[in-house]
Design a protein around this motif. Structure first.
Motif, short mmCIF file in Angstrom:
data_model
loop_
_atom_site.label_atom_id
_atom_site.label_comp_id
_atom_site.label_asym_id
_atom_site.label_seq_id
_atom_site.Cartn_x
_atom_site.Cartn_y
_atom_site.Cartn_z
N LYS A 24 11.01 11.15 9.29
CA LYS A 24 9.64 10.77 9.65
C LYS A 24 9.68 10.00 10.96
CE LYS A 24 5.25 10.08 9.10
NZ LYS A 24 4.84 10.27 10.47
N GLY A 25 8.95 10.50 11.97
CA GLY A 25 8.92 9.87 13.27
C GLY A 25 9.80 10.53 14.31
N GLU A 26 10.54 11.57 13.91
CA GLU A 26 11.47 12.19 14.86
C GLU A 26 10.74 12.79 16.07
OE1 GLU A 26 12.06 16.49 12.53
OE2 GLU A 26 13.56 14.92 12.33
N GLU A 27 9.48 13.16 15.90
CA GLU A 27 8.69 13.68 17.04
C GLU A 27 7.69 12.65 17.54
OE1 GLU A 27 6.99 17.45 16.04
OE2 GLU A 27 8.93 18.31 15.48
N GLU A 69 6.46 2.00 11.49
CA GLU A 69 6.33 1.80 12.93
C GLU A 69 5.21 2.73 13.40
OE1 GLU A 69 9.09 2.40 16.91
OE2 GLU A 69 10.06 2.09 14.98
N GLY A 70 3.99 2.22 13.43
CA GLY A 70 2.84 3.04 13.78
C GLY A 70 2.23 3.70 12.56
N PRO A 71 1.26 4.61 12.80
CA PRO A 71 0.61 5.29 11.68
C PRO A 71 1.59 6.17 10.93
CG PRO A 71 -0.37 5.94 13.80
CD PRO A 71 0.74 4.99 14.09
N ASN A 96 0.83 -1.20 0.00
CA ASN A 96 0.00 0.00 0.00
C ASN A 96 0.87 1.25 0.00
OD1 ASN A 96 -2.48 -1.40 0.10
ND2 ASN A 96 -2.29 -1.64 2.31
N VAL A 97 0.41 2.27 -0.72
CA VAL A 97 1.10 3.56 -0.71
C VAL A 97 0.72 4.28 0.58
CG1 VAL A 97 1.35 5.79 -1.86
CG2 VAL A 97 1.20 3.70 -3.22
N LEU A 98 1.72 4.73 1.32
CA LEU A 98 1.50 5.35 2.62
C LEU A 98 1.51 6.88 2.57
CD1 LEU A 98 3.79 3.01 4.77
CD2 LEU A 98 1.34 2.77 4.29
N MET A 99 2.41 7.43 1.78
CA MET A 99 2.54 8.89 1.74
C MET A 99 3.42 9.29 0.56
SD MET A 99 5.32 9.92 4.70
CE MET A 99 5.48 11.58 4.04
N LEU A 100 3.47 10.59 0.34
CA LEU A 100 4.37 11.18 -0.64
C LEU A 100 5.19 12.25 0.07
CD1 LEU A 100 5.32 11.79 -3.59
CD2 LEU A 100 3.47 13.46 -3.67
N GLY A 101 6.47 12.23 -0.13
CA GLY A 101 7.34 13.27 0.42
C GLY A 101 8.35 13.67 -0.65
N TYR A 102 9.28 14.53 -0.27
CA TYR A 102 10.31 14.98 -1.21
C TYR A 102 11.67 14.82 -0.56
CZ TYR A 102 6.55 16.83 -4.01
OH TYR A 102 5.43 16.93 -4.78
N GLY A 124 7.67 9.26 16.93
CA GLY A 124 8.17 7.90 17.14
C GLY A 124 7.67 6.93 16.07
N ASN A 125 6.87 7.42 15.13
CA ASN A 125 6.32 6.58 14.06
C ASN A 125 7.28 6.60 12.86
OD1 ASN A 125 4.01 6.07 15.60
ND2 ASN A 125 3.00 7.90 14.83
N PHE A 126 8.40 5.92 13.03
CA PHE A 126 9.43 5.91 12.00
C PHE A 126 9.02 5.04 10.81
CE2 PHE A 126 11.82 6.85 15.89
CZ PHE A 126 12.50 7.98 15.49
N LEU A 127 9.63 5.35 9.68
CA LEU A 127 9.53 4.52 8.48
C LEU A 127 10.89 3.88 8.29
CD1 LEU A 127 7.65 7.05 6.15
CD2 LEU A 127 6.67 5.08 7.34
N HIS A 128 10.98 2.58 8.56
CA HIS A 128 12.25 1.87 8.46
C HIS A 128 12.47 1.42 7.02
CE1 HIS A 128 12.67 1.88 12.81
NE2 HIS A 128 11.38 1.59 12.88
N LEU A 129 13.58 1.83 6.47
CA LEU A 129 13.89 1.58 5.06
C LEU A 129 14.11 0.10 4.79
CD1 LEU A 129 14.51 2.92 2.29
CD2 LEU A 129 16.93 2.89 2.99
N GLU A 130 13.40 -0.40 3.77
CA GLU A 130 13.60 -1.76 3.29
C GLU A 130 14.28 -1.76 1.92
OE1 GLU A 130 12.99 -4.56 4.91
OE2 GLU A 130 12.08 -3.62 6.66
N GLY A 131 14.01 -0.74 1.15
CA GLY A 131 14.60 -0.65 -0.19
C GLY A 131 14.20 0.65 -0.84
N ILE A 132 14.96 1.03 -1.87
CA ILE A 132 14.65 2.26 -2.58
C ILE A 132 15.09 2.11 -4.02
CG2 ILE A 132 16.82 3.38 -1.97
CD1 ILE A 132 15.19 5.98 -1.53
N LYS A 133 14.25 2.58 -4.94
CA LYS A 133 14.60 2.54 -6.36
C LYS A 133 14.00 3.74 -7.06
CE LYS A 133 10.94 -0.86 -7.19
NZ LYS A 133 10.64 -2.22 -7.65
#
Length: 197
Positions: free
Chosen positions: A57-60, A86-88, A23-29, A62-71
């Motif tokens: 993401k999550g620095e405040e 990790e969380g919403p 699922n797509v969670l968000m868009l950032g830059y 605690g809902n971090f996005l742990h990197l699995e891969g990037i392309k």
């Protein structure tokens, strides 16, 4: 990896996707520095256009996005970032920035599960599914057994259409059995995920 950052903004869009559910969670830059930090820390970092600074993401929250891969895409001007959240993900507390639940979907099988659930909850005399639920767990389990035997028989022959038809019948009746026991494909998926670890 060659990334074609926008010449004016020096940014590239980063689409964030759950590595398991897809699922797509968000868009950032990201700029180059955000990309480098993401790779180094394995926590997704963006460049905030409103605050004009890096933010992980999550620095405040605690809902971090742990990197699995990037392309990057075929033109190199957007990124697909695969993560374990990790969380919403959304700052509004939802799983995604589109307020959708981040759960596994199984295409048409999920649709079929919903149809089975509806037939169980809203039975009609014409519904085969409703009639099976009315007959009880023993009849449903018996049907799964019968269909499994038919799949085995057809597997030994060379009639591909019959094999696929019987396989579809088995899967259909198995979905009914799962719901009769109070489970769904998501429960089976979780068992398989746990075994895979």
């Amino acid at each position: 990896m060659k990334i074609n950052f926008d010449k004016k903004t020096e940014l590239v869009p980063a689409i964030v996707q759950d590595a398991r559910t897809k699922n797509v969670l968000m868009l950032g830059y990201m700029n180059q520095e955000a990309f480098d930090r993401t790779i180094a820390t394995k926590k997704v970092t963006f460049f905030s256009r409103s605050k004009q600074r890096l933010w992980t993401k999550g620095e405040e929250s605690g809902n971090f996005l742990h990197l699995e891969g990037i392309k990057n895409d075929c033109d190199g001007d957007s990124l697909l970032v695969s993560v374990s959240p990790e969380g919403p993900t959304c700052h509004k507390g939802t799983d995604t920035c589109w307020a959708e639940t981040n759960s596994s979907q199984f295409g048409f099988l999920s649709t079929l599960e919903n149809v089975i659930k509806s037939r169980r909850e809203n039975p009609s005399e014409k519904s085969y599914v409703a009639s099976l639920f009315e007959k009880g767990i023993n009849k449903i389990a018996q049907k799964v057994g019968e269909e499994a035997v038919e799949v085995v028989i057809e597997a030994k022959d060379n009639d591909e259409k019959l094999f696929l038809d019987e396989s579809a019948d088995l899967l259909f009746h198995y979905l009914i059995l799962l719901q009769a026991k109070g489970y769904t494909l998501k429960d089976i998926e979780q068992v398989l995920i746990n075994r895979h670890k």
